[in-house]
Motif scaffolding. Structure first.
Motif: not given
Length: 518
Positions: A439-440, A442, A444, A460
């Motif tokens: 989830v870096d 991103c 979520l 995130c």
């Protein structure tokens, strides 16, 4: 006529458990029922309900009455029982509107079983407020004592048995006895209930001050929620100890990880309150170290469009600081609660293995199809039929309906602004938290969060949840992290599965989804 015969029929609401207990099984739901019943006993005592009145009209007086159970496959609260409890509170007759607001029920739902307490109600309401003010003076000391009791009880829960028998080899009846010991601790603790009452009172005071300054009701609630942020979100204890292992290397790391797995820390789970959730101790070293990779959450000061007014208003500033302290304390109490459930998870798993070895059940998972009472009876040698404890009749579900979604083109969905800021990025829909999820940077998207989601929330770029409000876990933690967040977005999970990227406007409560190309 006996009061029990006048008990209102159950009206089941899934809302209180959507964040932390979604998809919980029979055993977990039954454990929560027992915990809720104990907390109501403490709430009645702290709230000033006279003992004789409580014994006569208590909604949990009848041990057969279940106030939390599975309805349509999801845990739900008996709203009629909760309203009955609130109707017993001092102020239900003399101050019905204020009482309804304080305990979150509709004014018309308050139906006191008798009306003889009007004058005494006012006196007892004042006494309750004085007790809560006194509790504030010793809040830190009381929490330290509460945490010490929890730490002692949970450590004792997984100690070796008589003659050095390993915890994993304990007989089922010994596990049952330790489970009862844990519940005695839970039933005797008033501190978590006091913190809840104090935090609700502080939030109501903050909203009231904002309304007096011209805010509309909805705006006052959102601004109050923002003003309460900045108290800090502590990293969970099991992640703190795991971080020490990550900073070590070689034999020292191996030793620390082994100790972590062998203690209570290893029995935590990514769904903290679900007893059926696999414990973290079963994960690989690499997976565990990913959990510890996130840095501690930053301390983000509260910022609102009215910050200048707050600076110039000492009464509002003091109320916001008071509420901020209590929000942080509630999160700390949630850590303690997760530790108790970690110990319960350890005992349930050991008990289930023993029951399988004794031929009482065919699979360890079958223990989760039993209520707590039946599981403990089975562990003590009583014949019990293994079957789910759930309502078969349909009831009104609180699940959010799917929003109208456009199959092609950009989709805009609106929800509740939870944490200001803008962010864009690839969409990642997560059904269950896991360190394997990338989830870096991103956006979520999920249905709800609980404290176990912290490692994902720290990595995130933005968060969107389908359920929740401005004082939900997702909203509170997002403001502490400075994470753009919108909550209560109907249909966003289904819509996001068909999207490639998203743009989140946390202040406006707007989520814009871009469809996948091709």
């Amino acid at each position: 006529m006996d009061a029990a015969s006048d008990m209102p029929a159950g009206r089941w609401d899934h809302g209180p458990f959507e964040e932390s207990l979604h998809d919980a099984g029979v055993l977990t739901t039954s454990v929560v029922d027992r915990g809720v019943r104990a907390s109501w006993e403490q709430l009645a005592a702290i709230g000033g309900v006279p003992k004789r009145r409580w014994r006569r009209f208590s909604p949990v007086r009848d041990e057969r009455r279940v106030v939390v159970m599975l309805v349509d496959g999801q845990p739900a609260l008996d709203l009629a029982a909760w309203e009955q409890l609130v109707s017993l509170m001092p102020g239900a007759v003399a101050l019905p509107t204020r009482t309804a607001a304080e305990f979150g029920v509709a004014r018309e739902a308050i139906r006191p079983p008798d009306r003889r307490f009007r004058l005494l109600d006012l006196r007892r309401v004042r006494q309750r407020r004085r007790r809560l003010r006194r509790a504030m003076r010793t809040l830190d000391a009381d929490h330290a004592l509460h945490r010490a009791r929890v730490d002692e009880a949970t450590a004792a829960a997984i100690e070796p048995g008589d003659e050095g028998v390993a915890f994993e080899q304990l007989p089922a009846y010994a596990c049952a006895a330790r489970i009862e010991d844990l519940f005695r601790i839970v039933a005797s603790e008033r501190f978590p209930v006091a913190v809840d009452m104090l935090s609700i009172d502080a939030t109501m005071r903050l909203v009231q001050l904002l309304r007096q300054r011209g805010r509309e009701p909805g705006a006052a609630l959102l601004e109050a929620a923002a003003l309460q942020s900045g108290g800090g979100v502590a990293v969970a204890p099991h992640l703190e100890s795991l971080a020490r292992a990550r900073m070590a290397d070689g034999d020292e790391r191996t030793r620390l990880l082994a100790a972590w797995r062998g203690g209570i820390d290893g029995w935590f789970a990514m769904r903290e309150l679900l007893l059926e959730a696999p414990p973290l101790r079963d994960w690989s070293d690499d997976q565990l170290l990913v959990l510890a990779a996130s840095p501690p959450p930053p301390q983000v000061p509260s910022t609102t469009s009215e910050s200048q007014e707050q600076d110039d208003d000492p009464v509002l500033t003091a109320a916001a600081e008071h509420a901020r302290t209590l929000v942080a304390m509630r999160e700390a109490v949630a850590r303690d609660r997760a530790r108790i459930h970690a110990a319960l998870r350890a005992l349930v798993q050991t008990m289930a293995r023993s029951l399988v070895a004794d031929g009482r059940i065919e699979s360890p998972n079958q223990v989760h199809e039993l209520s707590l009472v039946d599981a403990l009876r089975l562990a003590r040698g009583v014949d019990v039929q293994v079957q789910p404890l759930a309502l078969e009749a349909p009831a009104a579900s609180a699940d959010m309906p799917s929003g109208s979604v456009v199959a092609l083109g950009t989709v805009e969905l609106r929800g509740i602004p939870a944490s200001s800021g803008h962010a864009s990025g690839r969409v990642v829909v997560v059904d269950e938290p896991s360190p394997d999820v990338d989830v870096d940077g991103c956006v979520l998207v999920c249905r709800v969060t609980d404290p176990a989601w912290m490692p994902l929330m720290q990595r995130c770029a933005a968060l969107v949840t389908e359920r929740g409000g401005p004082l939900s876990h997702a909203a509170i933690v997002a403001r502490e992290l400075g994470l753009p967040t919108v909550v209560g977005v109907r249909g966003v999970v289904d819509a996001a599965r068909r999207a490639e990227s998203a743009r989140v406007d946390g202040a406006a409560g707007l989520v814009t989804l871009a469809p996948r190309r091709g």
